[in-house]
Motif scaffolding. Sequence first.
Motif, PDB file in Angstrom:
ATOM      1  N   ASP A  60       0.834  -1.189   0.000  1.00 15.90           N
ATOM      2  CA  ASP A  60       0.000   0.000   0.000  1.00 15.90           C
ATOM      3  C   ASP A  60       0.876   1.248   0.000  1.00 15.90           C
ATOM      4  O   ASP A  60       1.931   1.277   0.628  1.00 15.90           O
ATOM      5  N   SER A 102       0.503   3.938   1.476  1.00 18.35           N
ATOM      6  CA  SER A 102       0.675   4.558   2.793  1.00 18.35           C
ATOM      7  C   SER A 102       1.853   3.949   3.546  1.00 18.35           C
ATOM      8  O   SER A 102       2.444   4.587   4.408  1.00 18.35           O
ATOM      9  N   ILE A 103       2.223   2.699   3.222  1.00 16.21           N
ATOM     10  CA  ILE A 103       3.384   2.087   3.880  1.00 16.21           C
ATOM     11  C   ILE A 103       4.664   2.783   3.437  1.00 16.21           C
ATOM     12  O   ILE A 103       5.568   3.019   4.248  1.00 16.21           O
ATOM     13  N   GLU A 108       4.725   5.897   2.410  1.00 17.89           N
ATOM     14  CA  GLU A 108       4.656   7.209   3.060  1.00 17.89           C
ATOM     15  C   GLU A 108       5.068   7.117   4.522  1.00 17.89           C
ATOM     16  O   GLU A 108       5.733   8.006   5.052  1.00 17.89           O
ATOM     17  N   ALA A 109       4.663   6.019   5.180  1.00 18.92           N
ATOM     18  CA  ALA A 109       5.034   5.842   6.589  1.00 18.92           C
ATOM     19  C   ALA A 109       6.547   5.770   6.725  1.00 18.92           C
ATOM     20  O   ALA A 109       7.129   6.362   7.638  1.00 18.92           O
ATOM     21  N   MET A 130       9.602  -6.536   1.328  1.00 19.28           N
ATOM     22  CA  MET A 130       8.192  -6.849   1.098  1.00 19.28           C
ATOM     23  C   MET A 130       7.963  -7.536  -0.240  1.00 19.28           C
ATOM     24  O   MET A 130       6.893  -8.088  -0.479  1.00 19.28           O
ATOM     25  N   PHE A 175       3.534  15.568   2.563  1.00 21.05           N
ATOM     26  CA  PHE A 175       3.131  14.628   1.519  1.00 21.05           C
ATOM     27  C   PHE A 175       2.403  15.323   0.378  1.00 21.05           C
ATOM     28  O   PHE A 175       2.241  14.771  -0.698  1.00 21.05           O
ATOM     29  N   PHE A 207      -1.119   6.964  10.405  1.00 17.02           N
ATOM     30  CA  PHE A 207      -1.936   6.907   9.202  1.00 17.02           C
ATOM     31  C   PHE A 207      -3.285   6.240   9.461  1.00 17.02           C
ATOM     32  O   PHE A 207      -3.425   5.429  10.367  1.00 17.02           O
ATOM     33  N   ALA A 250      -0.824   1.517   8.287  1.00 12.73           N
ATOM     34  CA  ALA A 250       0.389   1.478   7.467  1.00 12.73           C
ATOM     35  C   ALA A 250       1.587   0.920   8.223  1.00 12.73           C
ATOM     36  O   ALA A 250       2.685   1.448   8.155  1.00 12.73           O
ATOM     37  N   PHE A 292       4.538  -1.947   8.951  1.00 12.09           N
ATOM     38  CA  PHE A 292       5.344  -2.753   8.042  1.00 12.09           C
ATOM     39  C   PHE A 292       5.080  -4.227   8.314  1.00 12.09           C
ATOM     40  O   PHE A 292       5.461  -4.733   9.371  1.00 12.09           O
ATOM     41  N   ARG A 332       5.032   3.923  17.141  1.00 14.25           N
ATOM     42  CA  ARG A 332       6.036   4.078  16.090  1.00 14.25           C
ATOM     43  C   ARG A 332       6.307   5.555  15.792  1.00 14.25           C
ATOM     44  O   ARG A 332       7.429   5.948  15.481  1.00 14.25           O
TER      45      ARG A 332
END
Lengths: 270, 348
Positions: free
Chosen positions: A163, A165-166, A168-169, A188, B55, B84, B88, B90, B149
């Motif tokens: 995704d 957003s991952i 972006e994180a 991933m 962003f 988020f 989001a 990992f 996090r």
Amino acid sequence: MLQKKSLAGPYLVWMVAFIIAPLLIVGYFALTDAAGNFTLDNLTTIGRYSTVFARSLILAAIATVICLVLAFPVGYFLSRLRASKQHIMQMLVMLPMWMNFLLRTYAWMSLLEKNGIINRVLGLIGLGPFDMINTSGAVVLGMVYNYLPYMILPLYTAMTKIDHSIIEAAQDLGAGMGKIVTRVLIPMSVPGIATGITMVFVPAVSTFIISRMLGGGSNLLIGDLIELQFLGNSYNYNLGSAMSLVLMVIVLLCMSFTTDFGEEGVEGVV
Amino acid sequence: MDNNVIVSLKNIVVDFDDQIILNGLSLDIHDKEFVTFLGPSGCGKTTTLRVIGGFVEPKSGNVFFNGQDIAGLPPYKRQVNTVFQKYALFPHLNVFENVAFGLRLKKTEEREVRRRVLEMLEVVGLKGFERRNIATLSGGQQQRVAIARGLVNQPKVLLLDEPLGALDLKLRKEMQLELKRLQREMDITFVYVTHDQEEALTMSDTVVVMKDGLIQQIGSPEDIYNEPENAFVAEFIGESNILDGLMLRDFCVEFAGNEFACVDKGFARNQLVQVVVRPEDIKVVSPIQGQLTGLVREVIFKGVHFEMHVEQGGFEWIIHSTQASQPGEVIGMCIGPDEIHIMARTED
């Protein structure tokens, strides 16, 4: 329960007739001589061809690495497109696969030849001619060209599951582009990478057409060697069977190495 | 007041494909404040958050962080962290490594990483979960990991994009209090985005009500609720009865065919206004005692109170009362001067 098992019946018959039986036959020929007596000579003779085996493994490995390096950014790019565009791009990736394999490889012959198109174009600006055909480089090129889609597709499939957003994180937590690739995208995509490696390396290590057409006589691969035993002058199907068996072991070893990661990736392959 | 502004937005304009999302938005966020952007979907609240996070690049306008213009600074160089909407997290890392991600990128010493991650997991109530796989956690637990996090990096500002949207009601209420506690404990600024007005009122020091890329009102939850600046805010923050009225003179307003005493002044004589009366502020009395009389159309049981729809002079009033009247009954209604809120009439 029994009823469900019986549904697998037709395939069971197929499997025994066309997979298990031939395997046993190959095994039988590999361990016997022309007269039908048990011998290990065929297997020990293979030692003489170790340079061919080594060349096959090295060229296939190089081609696989090049495919991986080329396909990774492409897979990422594809996975970030809008769904409608993804379909079109996916088609474009597969488009060469619809063309006959032999024809595609012939095309490279006429491109790479001494009087081929590339050398003629280079000649116009005073360069060359270069020796391109009948080199191991040409064989690797043929492998990369033919098997690249098999690397792109599983990578792309694995990456569509990441995704946005991952990513972006990761940026949010301080990762620049390099760290995003090494800490997020590569780990991933491991299932896709594993599948892609298997799907490129296995056919590349056993190919004989590519090496014969683009490699000339000096770049014999395992596939060519096996072909010679059955269709060529050296006609020796006992030795050919032994070679097939050894090749199979190599492939199995390679696959057992990658399937640990690969289970997830296979499902997405078209 | 101005010296502790931590984030300042000046005339921010954002558009996607020629559609204007933020239309010259300006806003100051103070240090150690719990600020909530509240508004319906598409009002630009998430975009505003993403502008602060880096962003979204605004088409024009400036973003100041601690007095420095940070427009064009990529997200990974900003001293803010984001929680988020869809967590989001990992998936290839366990709980510990998820929380440690930011610290490791900063090449923090291993012992320090351990100490801070474990401490943060304890703060969010996930002690003992370090080795757990992300996929085995519940939604609420994943949410806590996402918060840990972000917080473990000790940001000056934590941005939260509807973080409780996917949780069930009970868990959401729990997490609301938890977030408020965390913000107080960590003593940093939280910028929170939600479309849930109750959530905004519960947690915030300051609520920013937004609509169509513009700020409608900024104020404390009490101000926003009791003194809405326009009909949109009044309508969006809880239920309300909004009527057209006429300001006869200071402290006297006419609406619903009657004159009422009120506490507002400073309007012109006979100025057209809008009057807001909250449903719980209307007293039900006998018809003779009432300033207004109405016919009860519908009575709905809501748990804490009854919601009644009462027709009076062609207007349908909503009344919240702990005592139920019967449908078809005629009742009297009383509205005290303090319960009447008057706004200048807006074109809508």
